[in-house]
Design an enzyme around this catalytic site. Structure first.
Site, short mmCIF file in Angstrom:
data_model
loop_
_atom_site.label_atom_id
_atom_site.label_comp_id
_atom_site.label_asym_id
_atom_site.label_seq_id
_atom_site.Cartn_x
_atom_site.Cartn_y
_atom_site.Cartn_z
N SER A 1 -2.99 -1.66 2.64
CA SER A 1 -1.81 -2.18 3.32
C SER A 1 -0.63 -2.16 2.36
O SER A 1 -0.77 -1.81 1.18
CB SER A 1 -2.06 -3.60 3.82
OG SER A 1 -2.12 -4.47 2.70
N LYS A 2 0.52 -2.55 2.89
CA LYS A 2 1.77 -2.51 2.12
C LYS A 2 1.66 -3.20 0.77
O LYS A 2 2.23 -2.77 -0.20
CB LYS A 2 2.88 -3.17 2.93
CG LYS A 2 3.64 -2.20 3.78
CD LYS A 2 5.04 -2.74 4.09
CE LYS A 2 5.68 -1.92 5.17
NZ LYS A 2 5.67 -2.56 6.49
N ARG A 3 0.93 -4.30 0.77
CA ARG A 3 0.91 -5.06 -0.48
C ARG A 3 0.21 -4.30 -1.62
O ARG A 3 0.38 -4.62 -2.79
CB ARG A 3 0.28 -6.45 -0.28
CG ARG A 3 -1.19 -6.43 -0.15
CD ARG A 3 -1.76 -7.80 0.22
NE ARG A 3 -3.08 -7.64 0.77
CZ ARG A 3 -4.17 -7.51 0.04
NH1 ARG A 3 -4.08 -7.54 -1.27
NH2 ARG A 3 -5.34 -7.34 0.60
N GLY B 1 0.78 -1.13 -2.22
CA GLY B 1 1.72 -0.13 -2.74
C GLY B 1 2.12 0.82 -1.63
O GLY B 1 1.92 0.53 -0.45
#
Ligand code: GLU
Length: 461
Positions: free
Chosen positions: A240-242, A244
């Site tokens: 997911s976005k967290r 990277g």
């Protein structure tokens, strides 16, 4: 049989690296078998549709070098054909009109929940006569899913997977407004474009059973299904976005090379012994479905960076120059002909130290920048005026600068002024010539800049 694969992304606004990997596998498989690789945009959700989002997908594929055969097709454009197939199924008594009201459906859902039934819809219109249809109600079209036995998917990665047919409901093919459902559209499009191998994320495995029900009802050929495990983040959680960057364009912006990305994505879920560095040519020769991993791969940013460093070292210097030129602009450096010449001369040293194109642009920017420089804080501290003026005097005496004579001269100044400590001369020189404290060999850099430019930069300090 000609192998036909496809990538069927939805226009979400960017190309996800998971989609990129699926595209790569599909492209490689087609290439390996002299087949075709198609692009279909699954754009039936018109609320999310935009041309920019479609372009983002195409740009992602182009950047990765995964060129599709023929024109990209739009799923939405084929909606009438999808509806036609639904009608054919009705005509063959393999699908039927259902006139249930939303209230009835809600009641069925509640009943199913209470009784623990596996399917919600109780198939009440499956065998009813059309004459019983209520006035003025627009029906949906539902498939007659098999009531007994199992539906089997022979998956190239997952093996044989079965679902009891009592778990498959008579799902909808055509909504009451006449629009086809995703399940129907996918099957019709794949069939009509002759797709023989479907490679996609295993989050679609559940859909495959329903899709096979439609295929069987139409008597079409069943493609080879290959459901690949999803990509996880380094910590084992869903990527997911967290973790990277998720979008292919972000890697492009960070200065990754497409061949490095291809190599990395290939290894993310496919293996050939212990080989880590696999060129695209080699991958086309080797790629198979058998060696796709059965468990989810974890994204490893360090590995990607080290592969990128490898491919940067291998890359042609003129190509690198072209790639870094627009990036340099971002660092405030304009690459004119003089800068180009210098950068080409210095490229081997620059690329040896770089993990990304941005590293090359950042470290090489001094070749293109014009003095006076804005010094970094650290560089400012290194500007030893005495040393620099001694250096300038020595350089005046030389007719031409070479890596060797600059080094000798720095040694001489170090002996005369800094008890032989070369670093105490090289660092001020680096600061004066580059404005920073990080660069490839400053002796080489000075030689490339040439006598006049070096003296000019020394004078600006
Ligand atoms: N549109 C689907 C997605 O973006 C892919 C469907 C398929 O490959 O069958 O995940």
């Amino acid at each position: 049989m000609t192998v036909v694969t496809r990538i069927a992304p939805s226009p979400t606004g960017f190309m996800h690296i998971g989609t990129a990997r699926t595209a790569l596998f599909s492209w490689l498989y087609a290439k390996r078998h002299n087949g075709k690789f198609l692009l279909r945009i699954e754009d039936t959700d018109r609320t999310r549709y935009s041309e920019e989002a479609v372009d983002a997908l195409k740009d992602g594929l182009k950047w990765l070098g995964l060129h599709w055969d023929g024109d990209a097709v739009s799923q939405f454009e084929s909606r009438h054909r999808h509806a036609e197939v639904a009608q054919q199924l009705v005509d063959m008594s393999k699908a039927y009109y259902c006139y249930c009201s939303p209230e009835e459906l809600e009641q069925m859902r509640e009943d199913a929940r209470a009784s623990g039934a596996k399917v919600n819809y109780d198939r009440r219109w499956r065998d009813r006569d059309a004459s019983e249809a209520p006035e003025g109600v627009k029906p949906v079209v539902r498939i007659k899913a098999p009531l007994e036995g199992t539906t089997v998917i022979e998956d190239a990665v997952q093996g044989r997977v079965e679902k009891n047919n009592d778990e498959l409901d008579d799902f909808i093919l055509l909504r009451s407004d006449g629009t086809p459902t995703y399940m129907l559209s996918v099957v019709v499009d794949d069939n009509d474009s002759g797709v023989t191998h479907i490679i996609r994320g295993d989050d679609h495995l559940n859909n495959a059973f329903r899709q096979k029900v439609i295929i069987d009802a139409m008597g079409w050929d069943v493609p080879v299904y290959t459901h690949i495990p999803l990509i996880l983040g380094p910590d084992g959680a869903k990527l997911s976005k967290r973790h990277g960057a998720q979008g292919v364009h972000e890697y492009e912006e960070m200065g990754y090379l497409p061949e490095a990305m291809r190599n990395y994505l290939l290894r993310l879920g496919w293996s050939h012994g212990d080989d880590e560095i696999i060129s695209t040519e080699q991958a086309v020769e080797w790629f198979n479905l058998e060696n796709i991993g059965k468990s989810a791969a974890r994204f490893d940013f360090d590995k990607l960076a080290s592969l990128n460093a490898h491919y940067i070292k291998q890359a042609d210097n003129h190509r690198l120059l072209d790639l870094i030129t627009p990036i340099m602009e971002k660092y405030g450096a304009t690459v004119d002909d003089v800068a180009k010449d210098r950068l080409l001369k210095g490229m081997n040293a620059l690329k040896d130290r770089a993990k990304t194109l941005n590293d090359i642009a950042e470290e090489g920017a001094f070749y293109a920048k014009k003095p006076p420089f804005v010094f970094t804080e650290k560089a400012e501290k290194n500007l030893d005026k005495d040393v620099l003026s001694a250096l300038a005097q020595e350089i005046e005496q030389l007719s031409d600068l070479t890596e060797d004579n600059v080094q000798d001269l720095c040694k001489k100044v170090a002996n005369d002024h800094k008890e032989g400590k070369l670093g105490k001369v090289a660092m001020p020189l680096r600061a004066a010539l580059t404005g920073t404290t990080v660069s490839p060999s400053i002796f080489e850099a000075a030689a490339i800049l040439g006598k006049d430019e070096v003296l000019k930069r020394l004078k600006f300090v």
